[in-house]
Design a protein around this motif. Structure first.
Motif, PDB file in Angstrom:
ATOM      1  N   LEU A   1       7.546   6.636  12.511  1.00  0.00           N
ATOM      2  CA  LEU A   1       6.653   7.652  13.068  1.00  0.00           C
ATOM      3  C   LEU A   1       7.092   9.055  12.700  1.00  0.00           C
ATOM      4  CD1 LEU A   1       5.928   6.316  16.668  1.00  0.00           C
ATOM      5  CD2 LEU A   1       4.694   5.867  14.552  1.00  0.00           C
ATOM      6  N   ALA A   2       8.397   9.252  12.521  1.00  0.00           N
ATOM      7  CA  ALA A   2       8.922  10.566  12.136  1.00  0.00           C
ATOM      8  C   ALA A   2      10.241  10.350  11.424  1.00  0.00           C
ATOM      9  CB  ALA A   2       9.115  11.456  13.364  1.00  0.00           C
ATOM     10  N   VAL A   3      10.478  11.152  10.393  1.00  0.00           N
ATOM     11  CA  VAL A   3      11.751  11.104   9.669  1.00  0.00           C
ATOM     12  C   VAL A   3      12.212  12.534   9.425  1.00  0.00           C
ATOM     13  CG1 VAL A   3      11.228   8.904   8.552  1.00  0.00           C
ATOM     14  CG2 VAL A   3      10.633  11.031   7.389  1.00  0.00           C
ATOM     15  N   ASP A   4      13.511  12.704   9.318  1.00  0.00           N
ATOM     16  CA  ASP A   4      14.101  14.005   9.004  1.00  0.00           C
ATOM     17  C   ASP A   4      15.256  13.750   8.053  1.00  0.00           C
ATOM     18  OD1 ASP A   4      14.688  16.648   8.931  1.00  0.00           O
ATOM     19  OD2 ASP A   4      15.290  16.845  11.021  1.00  0.00           O
ATOM     20  N   GLY A   5      15.133  14.258   6.824  1.00  0.00           N
ATOM     21  CA  GLY A   5      16.167  14.031   5.831  1.00  0.00           C
ATOM     22  C   GLY A   5      15.917  12.843   4.930  1.00  0.00           C
ATOM     23  N   LEU A   6      14.790  12.139   5.151  1.00  0.00           N
ATOM     24  CA  LEU A   6      14.417  11.015   4.295  1.00  0.00           C
ATOM     25  C   LEU A   6      13.217  11.397   3.433  1.00  0.00           C
ATOM     26  CD1 LEU A   6      14.691   8.107   6.897  1.00  0.00           C
ATOM     27  CD2 LEU A   6      16.243   8.518   4.993  1.00  0.00           C
ATOM     28  N   SER A   7      13.024  10.698   2.336  1.00  0.00           N
ATOM     29  CA  SER A   7      11.925  11.009   1.425  1.00  0.00           C
ATOM     30  C   SER A   7      10.581  10.814   2.126  1.00  0.00           C
ATOM     31  CB  SER A   7      11.998  10.130   0.177  1.00  0.00           C
ATOM     32  OG  SER A   7      11.903   8.767   0.533  1.00  0.00           O
ATOM     33  N   THR A   8       9.586  11.582   1.678  1.00  0.00           N
ATOM     34  CA  THR A   8       8.269  11.542   2.303  1.00  0.00           C
ATOM     35  C   THR A   8       7.685  10.135   2.316  1.00  0.00           C
ATOM     36  OG1 THR A   8       7.852  13.809   1.574  1.00  0.00           O
ATOM     37  CG2 THR A   8       5.939  12.511   2.225  1.00  0.00           C
ATOM     38  N   ASP A   9       7.928   9.366   1.252  1.00  0.00           N
ATOM     39  CA  ASP A   9       7.317   8.043   1.166  1.00  0.00           C
ATOM     40  C   ASP A   9       7.841   7.090   2.231  1.00  0.00           C
ATOM     41  OD1 ASP A   9       9.500   6.171  -0.119  1.00  0.00           O
ATOM     42  OD2 ASP A   9       9.551   8.005  -1.280  1.00  0.00           O
ATOM     43  N   THR A  10       8.959   7.447   2.901  1.00  0.00           N
ATOM     44  CA  THR A  10       9.483   6.596   3.967  1.00  0.00           C
ATOM     45  C   THR A  10       8.449   6.410   5.076  1.00  0.00           C
ATOM     46  OG1 THR A  10      11.699   7.461   3.492  1.00  0.00           O
ATOM     47  CG2 THR A  10      11.423   6.232   5.545  1.00  0.00           C
ATOM     48  N   LEU A  11       7.663   7.446   5.349  1.00  0.00           N
ATOM     49  CA  LEU A  11       6.657   7.365   6.404  1.00  0.00           C
ATOM     50  C   LEU A  11       5.578   6.331   6.100  1.00  0.00           C
ATOM     51  CD1 LEU A  11       6.205  11.154   7.289  1.00  0.00           C
ATOM     52  CD2 LEU A  11       7.110   9.367   8.775  1.00  0.00           C
ATOM     53  N   GLY A  12       5.410   5.987   4.841  1.00  0.00           N
ATOM     54  CA  GLY A  12       4.418   4.987   4.474  1.00  0.00           C
ATOM     55  C   GLY A  12       4.971   3.570   4.405  1.00  0.00           C
ATOM     56  N   ARG A  13       6.298   3.442   4.494  1.00  0.00           N
ATOM     57  CA  ARG A  13       6.907   2.119   4.404  1.00  0.00           C
ATOM     58  C   ARG A  13       6.763   1.365   5.724  1.00  0.00           C
ATOM     59  NH1 ARG A  13      10.885   1.666  -0.021  1.00  0.00           N
ATOM     60  NH2 ARG A  13      10.730   3.581  -1.250  1.00  0.00           N
ATOM     61  N   ARG A  14       6.716   0.055   5.625  1.00  0.00           N
ATOM     62  CA  ARG A  14       6.668  -0.804   6.794  1.00  0.00           C
ATOM     63  C   ARG A  14       7.773  -1.837   6.628  1.00  0.00           C
ATOM     64  NH1 ARG A  14       4.669   3.149   7.684  1.00  0.00           N
ATOM     65  NH2 ARG A  14       2.531   3.607   8.337  1.00  0.00           N
ATOM     66  N   PHE A  15       8.769  -1.774   7.511  1.00  0.00           N
ATOM     67  CA  PHE A  15       9.958  -2.606   7.374  1.00  0.00           C
ATOM     68  C   PHE A  15       9.807  -3.895   8.179  1.00  0.00           C
ATOM     69  CE2 PHE A  15      11.363   1.839   6.953  1.00  0.00           C
ATOM     70  CZ  PHE A  15      11.949   1.791   5.687  1.00  0.00           C
ATOM     71  N   LYS A  16       9.839  -5.018   7.522  1.00  0.00           N
ATOM     72  CA  LYS A  16       9.789  -6.308   8.200  1.00  0.00           C
ATOM     73  C   LYS A  16      11.174  -6.582   8.771  1.00  0.00           C
ATOM     74  CE  LYS A  16       7.773 -10.892   7.704  1.00  0.00           C
ATOM     75  NZ  LYS A  16       7.091 -11.830   6.783  1.00  0.00           N
ATOM     76  N   VAL A  17      11.260  -6.701  10.088  1.00  0.00           N
ATOM     77  CA  VAL A  17      12.553  -6.775  10.763  1.00  0.00           C
ATOM     78  C   VAL A  17      13.401  -7.920  10.219  1.00  0.00           C
ATOM     79  CG1 VAL A  17      13.694  -7.115  12.983  1.00  0.00           C
ATOM     80  CG2 VAL A  17      11.624  -5.720  12.850  1.00  0.00           C
ATOM     81  N   SER A  18      12.794  -9.056   9.962  1.00  0.00           N
ATOM     82  CA  SER A  18      13.553 -10.230   9.510  1.00  0.00           C
ATOM     83  C   SER A  18      14.206 -10.025   8.150  1.00  0.00           C
ATOM     84  CB  SER A  18      12.640 -11.457   9.466  1.00  0.00           C
ATOM     85  OG  SER A  18      11.562 -11.246   8.558  1.00  0.00           O
ATOM     86  N   GLU A  19      13.763  -9.017   7.395  1.00  0.00           N
ATOM     87  CA  GLU A  19      14.329  -8.761   6.071  1.00  0.00           C
ATOM     88  C   GLU A  19      15.414  -7.694   6.094  1.00  0.00           C
ATOM     89  OE1 GLU A  19      11.140  -7.788   3.472  1.00  0.00           O
ATOM     90  OE2 GLU A  19      10.222  -9.774   3.564  1.00  0.00           O
ATOM     91  N   HIS A  20      15.695  -7.135   7.268  1.00  0.00           N
ATOM     92  CA  HIS A  20      16.679  -6.048   7.372  1.00  0.00           C
ATOM     93  C   HIS A  20      17.661  -6.346   8.497  1.00  0.00           C
ATOM     94  CE1 HIS A  20      14.517  -3.518   4.512  1.00  0.00           C
ATOM     95  NE2 HIS A  20      13.404  -3.878   5.122  1.00  0.00           N
ATOM     96  N   PRO A  21      18.818  -6.925   8.160  1.00  0.00           N
ATOM     97  CA  PRO A  21      19.772  -7.354   9.196  1.00  0.00           C
ATOM     98  C   PRO A  21      20.261  -6.224  10.097  1.00  0.00           C
ATOM     99  CG  PRO A  21      20.731  -7.503   6.971  1.00  0.00           C
ATOM    100  CD  PRO A  21      19.279  -7.278   6.802  1.00  0.00           C
ATOM    101  N   ARG A  22      20.371  -5.007   9.587  1.00  0.00           N
ATOM    102  CA  ARG A  22      20.824  -3.906  10.455  1.00  0.00           C
ATOM    103  C   ARG A  22      19.797  -3.630  11.545  1.00  0.00           C
ATOM    104  NH1 ARG A  22      24.947   0.308   7.767  1.00  0.00           N
ATOM    105  NH2 ARG A  22      25.645  -0.944   5.994  1.00  0.00           N
TER     106      ARG A  22
END
Length: 517
Positions: A56-77
Motif C-alpha cells: 500500500l505504501a513504500v519508502d526507499g523502494l522502486s516505484t514498481d514495488t507498488l504494483g507487485r503482488r507477493f504470494k506469501v507461500s513463495e516468500h519464507p520471510r
C-alpha cells in the motif's frame, strides 16, 4: 534509549488520526516517521489479501514495488513474520531470500538486502498485513530495539483502522453499494485494476458511480487496456455480485453460432443441435452478462439483441416460446461505434441502447507512472514463473518504459516483460539470484518513442542518439527529466523526489553522477 525520539516521531502521527487525509498520504507519513527513528534504506506497509501481500505504501523502494503482488507461500520471510505476533529481526547472514532484493532505491553496485526486520499488523485481533524495514548494510539493525518497531506497528494498526472506518462511513453516506473492488481474482489469477494516475482514479470513480445501478454500460477503449477487468469490477460492485458474471466474446464465434450462443436453441434447430441448450442470456438471468467486442455482432443478430434489451424477452433458436430474463448488460468494444453507425455497420437504435452509460478506459500512454506499477505486477509474476529470487528493472529500463508510446497498452507491456525476462535469463550461463532487465533487454526504440504529450516527460522532445550509445542517451534523458522536475518544483528536491518516485538521497546521488546543478 528511544523514549524521547520515539515520542517526537509518534506525536504528529497521532494528530493525523483525527484528520481527513487520503489513505496514501497517511501511510506515507507513517513510513517517513518510522524511517526517521529507525534508520534503514527502505520501509513498506503491506496488506494481507487472502494468500497475497499487497504493498500500500513504500519508502526507499522502486516505484514498481507498488504494483507487485507477493504470494506469501513463495516468500519464507513473509511467512515467518505473519506467523509471529511480535516483531522479528532476521540475522544479517540469513540464507532466506528477501522479497526486496534488487528493489531498494540505490544506484550503487550492492543490490541485495542484508538486514531485515518487520512485524505483523493486527486489526480486530486478526493479522491485517505487515510493516517491514530493510537495510543494505550488514548489522545495521543489530543495535535497534524491537520495542520501537512494536510501537510503530500499533500506531500503523490504528492508522489502518481509522482509514477503513472513514472509508466505510463515506460509503454508507454516498451509496448502499460497495466501492468498486480492486483486489480480486480473475480465472484463478490475482488480477487487478492497478494504478494511481489521475486518469486511472477517474476511471475507478466512474466505476463506483455506475456499478450500483442496473444501467447498461458500454466500455470503450483501445485494444489491450483492460476492458474485461473493468467489466469485472462493475459486476463485483453491483447488487448482482453474488451471481455469476457470464461473458461472451462476440468476435470469437462464427456468425452462424452467435445467435445460438446468445439466445440458446432447441433440439433440431440446426444441424448438430442434438439437444436443447440455454444461451448466455438465460444463464445470466438475475446476474450480469458481459458482451466483449460487441461491435463484431452481425446486423441480423443486432436486431434480436435489441428486442431482448427492450422487452426482456427472448426466443431460443427454433422455438416460438418466450422466455423472460432479468439481465444487467455490460458491453465492450475497441471500435468507434458512432462511426460504425454512420457507415451502416451498426444499428443506431442498438448503439443508443448500449451506451446508456459510456465508460472510456484510458490508454496506457495517458496514465503516466502507472506503467511502472503495472510493470512491477508483471515482473513479480515472471519472477515466480521463472523461479528467480528477484526480477527488477534498471533505472534506464524504467525510463525506457516511461518514454514508450504503448500502442498495445497493458497487454503489450505484459508480453514485453515476459519476453524480456526470458531472453535476459537465457544470456546467463548460471541462474542469477537477481536478474536485472536493462533498456536493451526491453528492445524499445527510446529516441523515437519519447513524446511530448506524455505527462511524465512534458516538454521533452525526441532526442538524437548520442555518440556514446544507449547509456549516454539514457543519462541525457534522466538529466533532462530531473532538471525539468526541479524547475517545476522550484528546486524543492524533496517534492521532485516524490514525483519521480525515488528516495531523496538516491536522487541527490544520481543528480551528482549526471552533473545536474
Amino acid at each position: 534509549m528511544f523514549a524521547k525520539p520515539l515520542l517526537t516521531a509518534l506525536l504528529p502521527l497521532v494528530s493525523d488520526l483525527s484528520r481527513d487525509l487520503p489513505d496514501q498520504e497517511r501511510y506515507r507519513r507513517l513510513l517517513q516517521a518510522m524511517r526517521s527513528l529507525l534508520p534503514c534504506d527502505a520501509a513498506a506497509l503491506l496488506r494481507l489479501d487472502g494468500e497475497w501481500l499487497v504493498p500500500l505504501a513504500v519508502d526507499g523502494l522502486s516505484t514498481d514495488t507498488l504494483g507487485r503482488r507477493f504470494k506469501v507461500s513463495e516468500h519464507p520471510r513473509f511467512q515467518i513474520l505473519l506467523s509471529r505476533s511480535q516483531p522479528t529481526r532476521f540475522a544479517s547472514d540469513s540464507e532466506l531470500p528477501d522479497p526486496y532484493d534488487g528493489l531498494v532505491n540505490t544506484f550503487e553496485a550492492g543490490l541485495e538486502v542484508h538486514d531485515c526486520m518487520g512485524c505483523t499488523l493486527m486489526v480486530d485481533e486478526r493479522p491485517w498485513g505487515l510493516l517491514t524495514l530493510d537495510a543494505l548494510t550488514p548489522g545495521q539493525f543489530q543495535s535497534l530495539e524491537l520495542d520501537a518497531l512494536q510501537a510503530f506497528a500499533s500506531l500503523a494498526a490504528a492508522t489502518v483502522t481509522v482509514a477503513e472506518r472513514i472509508e466505510n462511513l463515506a460509503l454508507r453516506v454516498e451509496t448502499e453499494q460497495q466501492r468498486a473492488e480492486v483486489y480480486r481474482q480473475v480465472n484463478d489469477q490475482h488480477r487487478e485494476l492497478i494504478g494511481q494516475s489521475p486518469a486511472h482514479k477517474h476511471l475507478l470513480e466512474e466505476i463506483r458511480l455506475v456499478a450500483g445501478s442496473d444501467l447498461t454500460v458500454l466500455v470503450t477503449g483501445q485494444t489491450g487496456v483492460g476492458k474485461e477487468l473493468v467489466a469485472l469490477a462493475l459486476h463485483q460492485a453491483s447488487k448482482r455480485a453474488d451471481k455469476p458474471l457470464v461473458s461472451l466474446n462476440c468476435a470469437a464465434l462464427p456468425e452462424a453460432l452467435v445467435e445460438s450462443e446468445l439466445f440458446g436453441h432447441v433440439k433440431g434447430a440446426f444441424t448438430g443441435a442434438h439437444s436443447e441448450r440455454r444461451g448466455k442470456f438465460e444463464l445470466a438471468d438475475g446476474a450480469t452478462l458481459f458482451l466483449d467486442e460487441v461491435g463484431e455482432l452481425p446486423l441480423s443478430v443486432q436486431a434480436k439483441l435489441l428486442r431482448v434489451l427492450q422487452s426482456g424477452q427472448l426466443q431460443r433458436l427454433g422455438s416460438d416460446q418466450e422466455h423472460r430474463v432479468d439481465v444487467r448488460l455490460i458491453a465492450a468494444t475497441n471500435r468507434d461505434l458512432a462511426s460504425e453507425v454512420r457507415n451502416g455497420h451498426f444499428r443506431a437504435d442498438l448503439y443508443h441502447r448500449l451506451s446508456v452509460y459510456p465508460l472510456q478506459v484510458p490508454p496506457l500512454r495517458e496514465r503516466g507512472r502507472d506503467v511502472l506499477l503495472l510493470a512491477g505486477f508483471f515482473l513479480e509474476q515472471n519472477r515466480s514463473r521463472l523461479g528467480l529470487d528477484s526480477l527488477r528493472l534498471s533505472a534506464e529500463a524504467q525510463a525506457a518504459l516511461l518514454a514508450y508510446d504503448w500502442p498495445g497498452n497493458v497487454r503489450e507491456l505484459e508480453h514485453l516483460i515476459g519476453r524480456s525476462a526470458l531472453k535476459a535469463l537465457g544470456r546467463h550461463p548460471q541462474r542469477p539470484r537477481i536478474l536485472t532487465l536493462d533498456a536493451v533487454d526491453l528492445d524499445l526504440h527510446i529516441a523515437s518513442a519519447i513524446k511530448d504529450h506524455s505527462p511524465d516527460i512534458a516538454g521533452i522532445k525526441a532526442l538524437p542518439l548520442p555518440e556514446g550509445g544507449l547509456r549516454e542517451a539514457m543519462d541525457t534523458y534522466q538529466r533532462q527529466l530531473i532538471e525539468e522536475c526541479l524547475l517545476r518544483h522550484e528546486d524543492n528536491w524533496a517534492a521532485a523526489a516524490r514525483e519521480l518516485g525515488i528516495d531523496r538521497a538516491n536522487l541527490s546521488r544520481l543528480a551528482r553522477r549526471l552533473g545536474v546543478r
